[in-house]
Motif scaffolding. Structure first.
Motif, PDB file in Angstrom:
ATOM      1  N   THR A 281      42.491  44.153  39.174  1.00 24.48           N
ATOM      2  CA  THR A 281      41.281  43.820  38.422  1.00 24.48           C
ATOM      3  C   THR A 281      40.397  45.059  38.281  1.00 24.48           C
ATOM      4  OG1 THR A 281      40.019  43.247  40.401  1.00 24.48           O
ATOM      5  CG2 THR A 281      41.331  41.491  39.384  1.00 24.48           C
TER       6      THR A 281
ATOM      7  N   ASN B 182      37.419  45.297  39.297  1.00 24.41           N
ATOM      8  CA  ASN B 182      36.730  45.488  40.563  1.00 24.41           C
ATOM      9  C   ASN B 182      37.593  46.261  41.556  1.00 24.41           C
ATOM     10  OD1 ASN B 182      36.212  44.035  43.550  1.00 24.41           O
ATOM     11  ND2 ASN B 182      34.366  44.643  42.444  1.00 24.41           N
ATOM     12  N   GLU B 183      38.892  45.947  41.602  1.00 22.46           N
ATOM     13  CA  GLU B 183      39.797  46.662  42.504  1.00 22.46           C
ATOM     14  C   GLU B 183      39.926  48.132  42.113  1.00 22.46           C
ATOM     15  OE1 GLU B 183      43.180  43.620  44.042  1.00 22.46           O
ATOM     16  OE2 GLU B 183      43.106  43.904  41.871  1.00 22.46           O
TER      17      GLU B 183
ATOM     18  N   GLU C 225      31.571  48.842  39.044  1.00 21.77           N
ATOM     19  CA  GLU C 225      32.220  48.388  37.805  1.00 21.77           C
ATOM     20  C   GLU C 225      31.446  48.897  36.587  1.00 21.77           C
ATOM     21  OE1 GLU C 225      33.620  44.331  37.414  1.00 21.77           O
ATOM     22  OE2 GLU C 225      33.463  44.059  39.579  1.00 21.77           O
TER      23      GLU C 225
ATOM     24  N   LYS D  43      39.076  47.329  30.071  1.00 25.01           N
ATOM     25  CA  LYS D  43      40.074  46.270  29.897  1.00 25.01           C
ATOM     26  C   LYS D  43      40.980  46.572  28.713  1.00 25.01           C
ATOM     27  CE  LYS D  43      40.608  41.277  29.254  1.00 25.01           C
ATOM     28  NZ  LYS D  43      39.899  39.977  29.126  1.00 25.01           N
TER      29      LYS D  43
END
Length: 283
Positions: free
Chosen positions: A31, A33-34, A43, A59
């Motif tokens: 993700t 966040n990761e 982020e 994304k």
């Protein structure tokens, strides 16, 4: 305000680290966040940096580095290739709409090792890290991405490639060339390249110029474009010998499986180049 090339070079360092994390954890699709946690960033910071560097969101950018996207690009290239072969036309694509013209050295000139030739060179920032650029009165003869600590070795390697030539350092001209090469808009400024290779290698490199930004081809597809469909291995060897990164776009050649494959200047950088070009083409 538009980022300078130096700004983009600094941002690329973060992008490369993000790509390395994504590739090493691709099976579980990390993700945002990761990814940001792995970089020690928020982020928000990651989102802003990606948008400034690539012009798209993280994304969207990350979609361009997936194997699924690469395989789809190969299928589309196959469709384009069939039309190209049927009509006898080559793709009009050139990096950022630049006109690129090539001149090959004669075997005699290669044999002399550049005797009597003056080669200018210098380091310059690019959107994909620092690069060593070298040129002659007849055109650019070298463009390679180099980490700061390896720059001295890269210059020594350039001298080995041209043992009888006189190297003249000119950082200002290198910065000017970098600005021309990485100019983001259409240009009527022609970039001249001086190619040093065998007749077959030059034929492969010229075929690479028909692969448009945002497009990918497999080694087999490039062999077809070169006119030697059964010489896939020889084509791969010629690609590996390319010493003019980006302008001779060997980074656009990937494996039939959709895997990015190796790259003289690092597979993470190759992934970044492909994704960045895909983002620009989509815009």
């Amino acid at each position: 305000m538009r980022n300078t090339v130096a700004d983009q070079a600094r941002q690329y360092e973060t992008v490369a680290r993000a790509i390395a994390f994504i590739r090493s954890h691709a099976r579980r699709q990390p993700t945002l966040n990761e990814i940001s946690d792995s970089l020690g960033l928020s982020e928000f910071h990651l989102q802003r940096m990606f948008s400034e560097w690539a012009g798209v969101s993280p994304k969207r950018f990350l979609q361009y580095v997936t194997k699924q996207y690469a395989k789809q690009a190969l299928r589309e290239s196959a469709d384009v290739l069939s039309v190209t072969l049927d009509t006898g036309l080559s793709s009009p694509g050139r990096l950022h709409d630049l006109m690129v013209t090539c001149e090959a050295m004669s075997p005699g000139e290669i044999k002399t090792g550049g005797a009597g030739l003056e080669i200018g060179f210098g380091a310059a920032p690019t959107p994909f890290g620092n690069a060593l650029i070298a040129w002659t009165p007849r055109g650019i003869c070298h463009l390679g991405f180099v980490e700061d600590a390896a720059m001295a070795n890269a210059v020594a390697g350039l001298q080995q490639d041209w043992p009888a030539a006189t190297l003249i350092q000119d950082r200002q001209r290198a910065l000017q060339l970098a600005a021309e090469i990485f100019h983001a808009g259409p240009s009527t400024q022609a970039l001249h390249l001086m190619l040093r290779g065998s007749n077959f290698q030059i034929k492969v490199w010229e075929a690479l110029l028909s692969v448009a930004p945002g497009e990918m081809v497999s080694y087999t597809q490039l062999a077809q474009r070169t006119g030697v469909p059964k010489a896939r291995r020889s084509v791969a060897t010629a690609i590996a010998k390319n010493s003019i990164a980006l302008l001779i776009p060997c980074h656009r050649v990937i494996r039939e499986s959709g895997e990015i494959g190796s790259y003289r200047w690092g597979s993470d950088r190759k992934t970044a180049l492909l994704a960045w070009e895909a983002a620009q083409a989509a815009r």
